[in-house]
Scaffold this motif. Structure first.
Motif, PDB file in Angstrom:
ATOM      1  N   GLY A   1     -25.240 -30.217  12.777  1.00 47.62           N
ATOM      2  CA  GLY A   1     -24.098 -29.475  12.029  1.00 47.62           C
ATOM      3  C   GLY A   1     -22.895 -30.480  12.099  1.00 47.62           C
ATOM      4  N   GLY A   2     -21.989 -30.617  10.926  1.00 49.43           N
ATOM      5  CA  GLY A   2     -21.019 -31.322  11.319  1.00 49.43           C
ATOM      6  C   GLY A   2     -20.328 -32.031   9.889  1.00 49.43           C
ATOM      7  N   TYR A   3     -19.461 -32.955   9.988  1.00 51.78           N
ATOM      8  CA  TYR A   3     -18.817 -33.485   8.779  1.00 51.78           C
ATOM      9  C   TYR A   3     -19.923 -34.123   7.945  1.00 51.78           C
ATOM     10  CZ  TYR A   3     -14.362 -33.455  11.193  1.00 51.78           C
ATOM     11  OH  TYR A   3     -13.060 -33.097  11.831  1.00 51.78           O
TER      12      TYR A   3
ATOM     13  N   ALA B   1     -32.039 -33.786  -8.660  1.00 50.01           N
ATOM     14  CA  ALA B   1     -31.059 -32.828  -8.953  1.00 50.01           C
ATOM     15  C   ALA B   1     -30.648 -32.155  -7.339  1.00 50.01           C
ATOM     16  CB  ALA B   1     -31.345 -31.809  -9.636  1.00 50.01           C
ATOM     17  N   GLY B   2     -31.314 -32.722  -6.399  1.00 49.76           N
ATOM     18  CA  GLY B   2     -31.007 -31.962  -5.241  1.00 49.76           C
ATOM     19  C   GLY B   2     -29.593 -32.912  -4.563  1.00 49.76           C
ATOM     20  N   ASN B   3     -29.371 -32.371  -3.383  1.00 49.60           N
ATOM     21  CA  ASN B   3     -28.484 -32.613  -2.340  1.00 49.60           C
ATOM     22  C   ASN B   3     -28.651 -33.464  -1.337  1.00 49.60           C
ATOM     23  OD1 ASN B   3     -26.115 -31.966  -0.356  1.00 49.60           O
ATOM     24  ND2 ASN B   3     -25.067 -31.755  -2.363  1.00 49.60           N
ATOM     25  N   SER B   4     -27.884 -34.464  -1.081  1.00 46.31           N
ATOM     26  CA  SER B   4     -28.123 -35.220   0.206  1.00 46.31           C
ATOM     27  C   SER B   4     -26.714 -35.392   0.834  1.00 46.31           C
ATOM     28  CB  SER B   4     -28.952 -36.538  -0.129  1.00 46.31           C
ATOM     29  OG  SER B   4     -28.930 -37.297   1.061  1.00 46.31           O
ATOM     30  N   GLY B   5     -26.583 -36.394   1.894  1.00 48.67           N
ATOM     31  CA  GLY B   5     -25.365 -36.813   2.456  1.00 48.67           C
ATOM     32  C   GLY B   5     -25.649 -37.507   3.644  1.00 48.67           C
ATOM     33  N   VAL B   6     -24.408 -37.810   4.156  1.00 52.93           N
ATOM     34  CA  VAL B   6     -24.520 -38.592   5.473  1.00 52.93           C
ATOM     35  C   VAL B   6     -23.514 -37.868   6.451  1.00 52.93           C
ATOM     36  CG1 VAL B   6     -23.856 -40.837   6.683  1.00 52.93           C
ATOM     37  CG2 VAL B   6     -24.490 -40.848   4.399  1.00 52.93           C
ATOM     38  N   GLN B   7     -24.158 -37.201   7.630  1.00 53.14           N
ATOM     39  CA  GLN B   7     -23.522 -36.531   8.549  1.00 53.14           C
ATOM     40  C   GLN B   7     -22.923 -37.474   9.577  1.00 53.14           C
ATOM     41  OE1 GLN B   7     -24.629 -33.456   6.446  1.00 53.14           O
ATOM     42  NE2 GLN B   7     -23.751 -33.067   8.242  1.00 53.14           N
ATOM     43  N   TYR B   8     -21.673 -37.394  10.067  1.00 49.24           N
ATOM     44  CA  TYR B   8     -21.070 -38.030  11.311  1.00 49.24           C
ATOM     45  C   TYR B   8     -20.278 -37.152  11.823  1.00 49.24           C
ATOM     46  CZ  TYR B   8     -16.844 -37.954   7.958  1.00 49.24           C
ATOM     47  OH  TYR B   8     -16.050 -37.365   7.187  1.00 49.24           O
ATOM     48  N   ARG B   9     -20.274 -37.664  13.102  1.00 49.49           N
ATOM     49  CA  ARG B   9     -19.545 -36.798  14.315  1.00 49.49           C
ATOM     50  C   ARG B   9     -20.348 -35.562  14.350  1.00 49.49           C
ATOM     51  NH1 ARG B   9     -12.956 -37.654  13.889  1.00 49.49           N
ATOM     52  NH2 ARG B   9     -12.916 -39.939  14.658  1.00 49.49           N
ATOM     53  N   ALA B  10     -21.620 -35.447  14.369  1.00 51.43           N
ATOM     54  CA  ALA B  10     -22.399 -34.002  14.023  1.00 51.43           C
ATOM     55  C   ALA B  10     -22.930 -33.791  15.417  1.00 51.43           C
ATOM     56  CB  ALA B  10     -23.464 -34.155  12.972  1.00 51.43           C
ATOM     57  N   ARG B  11     -23.443 -32.709  15.473  1.00 48.51           N
ATOM     58  CA  ARG B  11     -24.076 -32.027  16.557  1.00 48.51           C
ATOM     59  C   ARG B  11     -25.328 -31.519  16.357  1.00 48.51           C
ATOM     60  NH1 ARG B  11     -20.727 -28.785  14.377  1.00 48.51           N
ATOM     61  NH2 ARG B  11     -21.359 -26.493  13.939  1.00 48.51           N
ATOM     62  N   ARG B  12     -26.311 -31.778  17.379  1.00 48.74           N
ATOM     63  CA  ARG B  12     -27.781 -31.228  17.193  1.00 48.74           C
ATOM     64  C   ARG B  12     -27.751 -29.857  17.080  1.00 48.74           C
ATOM     65  NH1 ARG B  12     -31.871 -35.170  18.015  1.00 48.74           N
ATOM     66  NH2 ARG B  12     -30.880 -37.121  18.447  1.00 48.74           N
ATOM     67  N   MET B  13     -28.583 -29.101  16.269  1.00 50.97           N
ATOM     68  CA  MET B  13     -28.760 -27.631  16.266  1.00 50.97           C
ATOM     69  C   MET B  13     -30.220 -27.308  16.582  1.00 50.97           C
ATOM     70  SD  MET B  13     -25.387 -26.921  15.529  1.00 50.97           S
ATOM     71  CE  MET B  13     -25.311 -25.445  14.452  1.00 50.97           C
ATOM     72  N   PRO B  14     -30.506 -27.605  17.872  1.00 52.59           N
ATOM     73  CA  PRO B  14     -31.844 -27.073  18.397  1.00 52.59           C
ATOM     74  C   PRO B  14     -32.345 -25.645  17.920  1.00 52.59           C
ATOM     75  CG  PRO B  14     -30.710 -27.282  20.108  1.00 52.59           C
ATOM     76  CD  PRO B  14     -29.762 -27.812  18.979  1.00 52.59           C
ATOM     77  N   GLU B  15     -31.405 -24.802  18.119  1.00 56.98           N
ATOM     78  CA  GLU B  15     -31.672 -23.466  17.621  1.00 56.98           C
ATOM     79  C   GLU B  15     -32.203 -23.410  16.081  1.00 56.98           C
ATOM     80  OE1 GLU B  15     -27.536 -23.781  16.886  1.00 56.98           O
ATOM     81  OE2 GLU B  15     -28.901 -24.547  18.286  1.00 56.98           O
TER      82      GLU B  15
ATOM     83  N   VAL C   1     -23.426 -37.467  16.427  1.00 55.90           N
ATOM     84  CA  VAL C   1     -24.323 -38.484  15.888  1.00 55.90           C
ATOM     85  C   VAL C   1     -24.174 -38.595  14.338  1.00 55.90           C
ATOM     86  CG1 VAL C   1     -25.947 -37.482  17.570  1.00 55.90           C
ATOM     87  CG2 VAL C   1     -25.836 -36.396  15.356  1.00 55.90           C
ATOM     88  N   LEU C   2     -24.932 -39.666  13.878  1.00 54.21           N
ATOM     89  CA  LEU C   2     -24.978 -39.921  12.502  1.00 54.21           C
ATOM     90  C   LEU C   2     -26.306 -39.437  12.014  1.00 54.21           C
ATOM     91  CD1 LEU C   2     -23.609 -43.566  12.647  1.00 54.21           C
ATOM     92  CD2 LEU C   2     -22.264 -41.490  11.777  1.00 54.21           C
ATOM     93  N   ALA C   3     -26.431 -38.968  10.950  1.00 54.98           N
ATOM     94  CA  ALA C   3     -27.595 -38.540  10.339  1.00 54.98           C
ATOM     95  C   ALA C   3     -27.726 -38.534   8.718  1.00 54.98           C
ATOM     96  CB  ALA C   3     -27.990 -37.131  10.852  1.00 54.98           C
TER      97      ALA C   3
END
Length: 224
Positions: free
Chosen positions: A99-101, A78-92, A200-202
């Motif tokens: 984070g991103g689309y 019942a969880g959520n997933s997705g494909v991130q694209y044009r994303a940026r790393r959020m090391p903090e 990035v893609l993730a």
């Protein structure tokens, strides 16, 4: 842009991002990501819940592209997933957080196919919507300019617990998501300062109830 839904791996310009055996070229928590049955597999467990959304990040960047892959959610997810694209790393936020689309994948059927901006502006298009995103006085406005199809009819096209085809097109500020050949969202993101041009893609696994998601046949074609 020509829309290629099936058989993209045989089309000129498509490059595989996953070898079907290893996670070489990707970064993520090894306790959450593995290869199972020839597919990238992300899984969370009740006894060790995650504290923030986690990602398997492809070691590369993409700007304008067509991305084609297959996905499935395991029975009972019942969880959520997705494909991130044009994303940026959020090391903090963590070593494997972005984070991103997001081309959304959702076991509850609420968010499947939508465009969501993780750690950003939130929902930019609901399933079945054509939208234009503007910035008015520093605030994001989602303008619904058309209806693609009925949301429930689009959801009915998703094969539960089976493999589904996901196609993402990012061409300039024009973004489209297709699942099993059906156009889910069609978005023009106009604010130059907020609309990501590349990144990035993730793949995502979400906080909340235990979940398992798989991805395979991942192909990317960069557009000129």
């Amino acid at each position: 842009v020509a829309v290629l839904v099936m058989g993209s791996e045989s089309e000129p310009g498509f490059v595989p991002l996953f070898d079907g055996r290893t996670l070489v070229g990707c970064e993520g928590r090894p306790d959450l990501w593995r290869v199972e049955d020839g597919a990238i597999t992300g899984e969370t467990r009740a006894e060790s819940p995650i504290e923030t959304n986690e990602f398997l990040i492809w070691d590369g960047e993409a700007g304008d592209f067509i991305l084609r892959l297959e996905f499935r959610l395991a029975a009972g997810t019942a969880g959520n997933s997705g494909v991130q694209y044009r994303a940026r790393r959020m090391p903090e936020a963590g070593p494997f957080v972005v984070g991103g689309y997001q081309a959304d994948i959702d076991g509850t059927n609420r968010y499947m196919g939508i465009l969501y901006e993780e750690r950003g502006r939130g929902i930019l298009a609901e399933r079945g919507q054509r939208t234009v995103i503007t910035d008015e006085g520093g605030k994001t406005k989602v303008n619904v300019v058309g209806k693609l199809a009925d949301s429930k009819e689009l959801q009915a096209n998703i094969r539960d617990e089976q493999w589904n085809d996901y196609l993402v097109i990012a061409d300039g500020n024009h973004l489209m998501h297709f699942i099993n050949g059906k156009l889910m969202v069609d978005v023009v993101d106009t604010p130059a300062a907020k609309a990501a041009k590349s990144g990035v893609l993730a793949f995502q696994i979400h906080t909340g109830p235990p979940m398992k998601v798989q991805f395979r046949d991942v192909f990317l074609k960069k557009l000129p």
